[in-house]
Design a protein around this motif. Structure first.
Motif, PDB file in Angstrom:
ATOM      1  N   GLY A 185       0.767  -1.191   0.039  1.00  0.00           N
ATOM      2  CA  GLY A 185       0.125  -0.048   0.051  1.00  0.00           C
ATOM      3  C   GLY A 185       0.853   1.421   0.191  1.00  0.00           C
ATOM      4  N   GLU A 186       1.953   1.024  -0.549  1.00  0.00           N
ATOM      5  CA  GLU A 186       2.918   2.339  -0.556  1.00  0.00           C
ATOM      6  C   GLU A 186       3.115   2.783  -1.823  1.00  0.00           C
ATOM      7  N   ASP A 187       3.994   4.003  -2.034  1.00  0.00           N
ATOM      8  CA  ASP A 187       4.302   4.359  -3.383  1.00  0.00           C
ATOM      9  C   ASP A 187       5.585   3.728  -3.748  1.00  0.00           C
ATOM     10  N   PRO A 188       5.636   3.573  -5.110  1.00  0.00           N
ATOM     11  CA  PRO A 188       7.066   2.763  -5.468  1.00  0.00           C
ATOM     12  C   PRO A 188       8.147   3.636  -5.046  1.00  0.00           C
ATOM     13  N   PRO A 189       9.496   2.991  -5.257  1.00  0.00           N
ATOM     14  CA  PRO A 189      10.569   4.001  -4.744  1.00  0.00           C
ATOM     15  C   PRO A 189      11.112   4.944  -5.699  1.00  0.00           C
ATOM     16  N   GLU A 190      11.990   5.803  -5.520  1.00  0.00           N
ATOM     17  CA  GLU A 190      12.705   6.791  -6.354  1.00  0.00           C
ATOM     18  C   GLU A 190      13.033   6.133  -7.551  1.00  0.00           C
ATOM     19  N   GLY A 191      12.584   6.354  -8.559  1.00  0.00           N
ATOM     20  CA  GLY A 191      13.054   6.046  -9.995  1.00  0.00           C
ATOM     21  C   GLY A 191      12.175   4.615 -10.335  1.00  0.00           C
ATOM     22  N   GLY A 192      11.337   4.271  -9.492  1.00  0.00           N
ATOM     23  CA  GLY A 192      10.503   3.025  -9.662  1.00  0.00           C
ATOM     24  C   GLY A 192       9.350   2.810 -10.644  1.00  0.00           C
ATOM     25  N   TYR A 193       8.703   1.820 -10.968  1.00  0.00           N
ATOM     26  CA  TYR A 193       7.665   1.874 -11.849  1.00  0.00           C
ATOM     27  C   TYR A 193       6.478   2.482 -11.328  1.00  0.00           C
ATOM     28  N   LEU A 194       5.733   3.464 -12.073  1.00  0.00           N
ATOM     29  CA  LEU A 194       4.473   4.020 -11.623  1.00  0.00           C
ATOM     30  C   LEU A 194       3.425   3.515 -12.466  1.00  0.00           C
ATOM     31  N   GLY A 195       3.414   2.812 -13.479  1.00  0.00           N
ATOM     32  CA  GLY A 195       2.279   2.211 -14.272  1.00  0.00           C
ATOM     33  C   GLY A 195       1.136   1.517 -13.507  1.00  0.00           C
ATOM     34  N   GLU A 196      -0.111   1.652 -13.955  1.00  0.00           N
ATOM     35  CA  GLU A 196      -1.309   1.162 -13.291  1.00  0.00           C
ATOM     36  C   GLU A 196      -0.884  -0.304 -13.083  1.00  0.00           C
TER      37      GLU A 196
END
Length: 535
Positions: A185-196
């Motif tokens: 339930g967290e946001d991806p790390p720096e430079g990670g993958y943001l796709g749905e």
RNA sequence: GCCCCCGUAGCUCAGUGGAUAGAGCGUCGGUUUCCUAAACCGUGCGUCGCAGGUUCGAUUCCUGCCGGGGGCGCCA
């Protein structure tokens, strides 16, 4: 029968007979654009006049006189025109012979070439990172690579199709971490993958699964499905991780070092690619001790030679700068320069809702290849990618492709194929038995539509070979559209099963339809597009 | 600055150094007593981006320029 070769040898004989000492290696015989210039034409007199020390027109006249004295088979007349062209006017009998040739070869043999016999080629294509679904742009390489492979196969080459899976390294780690973060339930790390898709996949991921292992498998499965739906096959899936684990990478580094091409500078390990034409030397191992993408890729390409003597990589335009370093590395390892070929395809721009869609996996939304296939259909998707040269950037307006999929050229071609099959069905229904071709009088085929269709069919072998040499499957698309156009014209103007059609003519036309079936089947097969028997 | 691709009809694109550069879409109009009209036929005043060069001949090959896209990382 190859009418070009037939005319070439006649010309050669004529050249010898006129005691001309200058004989070119290749005699160009081509179809003139203007029908008034005959069926076939050659510029040989123009091309050799200077070296022969004669006037082009005069030389042409001499050759034409020779040829007219003893006319080659099928040739009705030979004329000189323009500055010194020699134009051949052929009897339709050469086209009738073409029909017999096509039927004898059948769908398995027509337009095959032997020029690749005994040779092998390895084609690597798509090779998308296993960190997400394939985007629409990958679809272009899938269609192109697979059709190119089919072309090589049709020309007699032994072909291996490969997909290189980059299943280790930084991107893989980021991908796994992004999945794990979404799972928590967290946001991806720096430079990670943001796709749905990351969130969607994370939901499916078991709590005790290794995010990297599980994610790679999930992505691979997803890509495999889409590729299969687009009819793109692979014989070999190469794993970067497997390569590293096998020690092959270390081995290649040692080999390059022993050959004296490796040096250390500022803590990093470099390869002297400039010695083989690269604009700068390249790093193999970073100063933090991690290998770059380049090093395992060298090992991979080196290994690939065990699966093909010619390596072809199909790459997007953004990888253009990569080619010279790979070429350099392979030459260091003793592979001749001509045995590595990188085909650079220009990018696909996808328009959706009238706007440019993002194709990067790490950024948010993107248009997936899967979407395109589901919305437009596999045949439409595949042929759309094969409509134009990979040297041009392609713009795909998703909404337009979907909305106008009925106007896509693929239906024009498939409809021609369906008509041919429909005709055969109707003939059976009406108890019209097809007589053996040997007993059919093909000389009854004299209608312009019939001859035009036969001319198109006669071109396929040449088209296939040319398309293979140029690595240009879209030339087969162009041919298929021309063939369909010729069939539709023939269909419109030449009744076949109508009561007022002479029975002999009906037989000849049925066989012409059968030859067209063979031609379309070969053409569509090379494009990886289905050939439906009814629509 | 250097490297790669592209520039052809209103739009999207074909086009093997040849003769009068072609398709599809769009426009307007026509074709079905007959095998599938998802078809056929007619309808286009194009500086083949510009300028040189090579050639008997250049949209095609070479050079330069202009315009668009991509690349020039111890990323992949």
């Amino acid at each position: 029968m190859d009418v070009r070769q037939h005319l070439r040898s006649a010309l050669e004989t004529a050249l010898v007979d006129t005691a001309l000492e200058v004989c070119p290696e290749t005699i160009s015989v081509e179809r003139p654009a203007n029908p008034e210039h005959g069926d076939w034409s050659t510029n040989i007199a123009l091309a050799t006049a200077k070296r022969a020390g004669r006037k082009p027109r005069e030389l042409a006249e001499a050759l034409a006189a020779r040829l007219n004295a003893v006319l080659p088979t099928h040739v009705e007349s030979v004329e000189v025109a323009g500055a010194g062209f020699i134009n051949f006017c052929l009897s339709p009998s050469w086209l009738h012979e073409t029909l017999r040739f096509v039927v004898a070869a059948g769908t398995q043999g027509f337009a095959r070439s032997r020029i690749g016999a005994g040779r092998s080629v390895n084609i690597e294509y798509v090779s998308a990172n296993p960190t997400g679904p394939l985007h629409a742009g990958h679809g272009r390489w899938a269609a192109y690579g697979d059709s190119l492979a089919r072309l090589f196969e049709h020309c007699g080459y032994a072909v291996t199709r490969e997909f290189y899976v980059n299943d280790r390294g930084k991107q893989t780690q980021l991908f796994g971490e992004s999945l794990a973060a979404r799972k928590a339930g967290e946001d991806p790390p720096e430079g990670g993958y943001l796709g749905e898709y990351i969130s969607e996949w994370a939901e499916d991921m078991p709590a005790d699964a290794d995010p990297v292992e599980w994610g790679l498998q999930r992505a691979h499965q997803d890509q495999l499905e889409v590729l299969a739906s687009m009819n793109a096959r692979f014989d070999y899936w190469a794993s970067e991780k497997g390569l590293v684990d096998s020690g092959a990478v270390e081995e290649i580094l040692n080999t390059l070092d022993e050959l004296g091409y490796v040096y250390i500078l500022e803590g990093a390990t470099w390869l002297r690619t400039t010695q083989f034409g690269d604009s700068q030397d390249r790093v193999l191992i970073k100063s933090d001790g991690q290998p770059t993408y380049f090093l395992p890729d060298i090992a991979y390409h080196h290994q690939k030679y065990s699966r093909g003597e010619l390596l072809i990589d199909i790459l997007g335009a953004d990888h253009h700068g990569y080619v010279s370093r790979m070429s350099a590395a392979l030459q260091m390892l003793g592979h001749p320069a001509g045995h590595y070929e990188a085909l650079i395809g220009q990018h696909v721009t996808v328009l959706q809702d009238g706007r440019k869609a993002r194709l990067a996996k790490r950024a948010g939304k993107m248009v997936q290849a899967r979407e395109l296939v589901e919305l437009a259909g596999a045949d439409v998707a595949r042929l759309t990618f094969l409509l134009q040269s990979i040297d041009t950037t392609q713009t795909i307006d998703v909404d337009l492709v979907v909305a106008e999929s009925n106007e896509n050229p693929v239906y024009y071609v498939q409809y021609a194929n369906a008509r041919v099959h429909s005709l055969a069905r109707r003939a059976r229904q009406r108890q019209v038995a097809l007589r053996p071709l040997q007993k059919v009088d093909l000389s009854l085929l004299t209608h312009q539509r019939e001859l035009a269709l036969l001319r198109v069919l006669s071109e396929l072998p040449n088209t296939v070979e040319r398309a293979m040499r140029a690595r240009a499957p879209h030339q087969v698309t162009t041919w298929s559209r021309e063939c369909a156009a010729a069939l539709h014209g023939f269909w419109h103007d030449c009744p076949i099963l109508r009561d007022d059609v002479d029975e002999q003519l009906c037989q000849a036309r049925l066989w012409l339809s059968e030859a067209t079936r063979i031609g379309l089947s070969v053409g569509l097969g090379l494009l990886g597009v289905s050939a439906p028997e009814s629509m």
